[in-house]
Design a protein around this motif. Structure first.
Motif, PDB file in Angstrom:
ATOM      1  N   ARG A  33       0.861  -1.184   0.000  1.00  0.00           N
ATOM      2  CA  ARG A  33       0.000   0.000   0.000  1.00  0.00           C
ATOM      3  C   ARG A  33       0.898   1.234   0.000  1.00  0.00           C
ATOM      4  O   ARG A  33       1.554   1.526   0.991  1.00  0.00           O
ATOM      5  CB  ARG A  33      -0.896  -0.012   1.232  1.00  0.00           C
ATOM      6  N   ILE A  35       1.394   5.222  -0.038  1.00  0.00           N
ATOM      7  CA  ILE A  35       0.642   6.406   0.377  1.00  0.00           C
ATOM      8  C   ILE A  35       1.457   7.635   0.017  1.00  0.00           C
ATOM      9  O   ILE A  35       2.587   7.793   0.471  1.00  0.00           O
ATOM     10  CB  ILE A  35       0.355   6.405   1.894  1.00  0.00           C
ATOM     11  N   GLU A  55      -8.908  11.895   2.007  1.00  0.00           N
ATOM     12  CA  GLU A  55      -8.511  11.218   0.779  1.00  0.00           C
ATOM     13  C   GLU A  55      -8.764  12.173  -0.373  1.00  0.00           C
ATOM     14  O   GLU A  55      -9.778  12.853  -0.423  1.00  0.00           O
ATOM     15  CB  GLU A  55      -9.274   9.910   0.607  1.00  0.00           C
ATOM     16  N   SER A  83      -1.868  -1.016  -4.014  1.00  0.00           N
ATOM     17  CA  SER A  83      -2.623   0.217  -4.201  1.00  0.00           C
ATOM     18  C   SER A  83      -1.771   1.439  -3.884  1.00  0.00           C
ATOM     19  O   SER A  83      -0.832   1.370  -3.096  1.00  0.00           O
ATOM     20  CB  SER A  83      -3.868   0.212  -3.302  1.00  0.00           C
ATOM     21  N   GLU A  85      -2.448   5.418  -2.690  1.00  0.00           N
ATOM     22  CA  GLU A  85      -3.438   6.379  -2.192  1.00  0.00           C
ATOM     23  C   GLU A  85      -2.828   7.776  -2.150  1.00  0.00           C
ATOM     24  O   GLU A  85      -1.624   7.921  -1.972  1.00  0.00           O
ATOM     25  CB  GLU A  85      -3.851   6.025  -0.756  1.00  0.00           C
ATOM     26  N   TYR A  86      -3.697   8.763  -2.273  1.00  0.00           N
ATOM     27  CA  TYR A  86      -3.306  10.160  -2.132  1.00  0.00           C
ATOM     28  C   TYR A  86      -4.098  10.752  -0.972  1.00  0.00           C
ATOM     29  O   TYR A  86      -5.321  10.604  -0.918  1.00  0.00           O
ATOM     30  CB  TYR A  86      -3.618  10.940  -3.410  1.00  0.00           C
TER      31      TYR A  86
END
Length: 141
Positions: A33, A35, A55, A83, A85-86
């Motif tokens: 993951r 980030i 998010e 994945s 994420e931002y």
């Protein structure tokens, strides 16, 4: 191994951390993951407006910057289960919170210096002291 969390940015140390985390995920069969934390402007942080992470829709990030981040992420040939994420918030808090559910957290180190480190502090140093799981701090190069 469960989930590896890695802080993703465009710094040399951030890219090295992503590469290390991707290799570790492949070796151990863990999910990865990534980030990317869009840091709040210091004025907001100083005013005490830091709250829960928000998010962020990928479309709201500058197109050139987004393409550069996507290229870095794609450079490790991400598995379908991985994945990216931002989030908009303080990177230290976001990554420390993510460490609560991770088996391992990976951060780049040594990319901030001088005044920046004095004002905002080192993210990697903060994570080393506040993580809820083991930490790997990867230097640039």
């Amino acid at each position: 191994m469960g989930e590896i969390v890695v802080g993703v940015d465009l710094s040399d140390a951030g890219v090295a951390a992503l590469r290390w985390a991707a290799a570790q995920a492949r070796v151990t069969g863990a999910s990865l993951r990534g980030i990317h934390v869009l840091k709040l402007p210091d004025a907001f942080a100083l005013a005490g407006l830091v709250g829960a992470a928000v998010e962020t829709p990928v479309e709201s990030i500058n197109a050139g910057y987004r393409q550069a981040l996507t290229a870095v992420w794609q450079s490790v040939d991400p598995d379908d289960s991985w994945s990216l994420e931002y989030v908009v918030d303080d990177p230290r808090g976001v990554l420390a919170e993510a460490s609560k559910q991770a088996s391992l957290i990976v951060v780049g180190t040594g990319s901030s210096s001088g005044l920046e480190r004095l004002i905002s502090g080192s993210v990697s140093h903060y994570i080393l002291n506040h993580s809820h799981c083991p930490v790997v701090a990867v230097p640039a190069g």
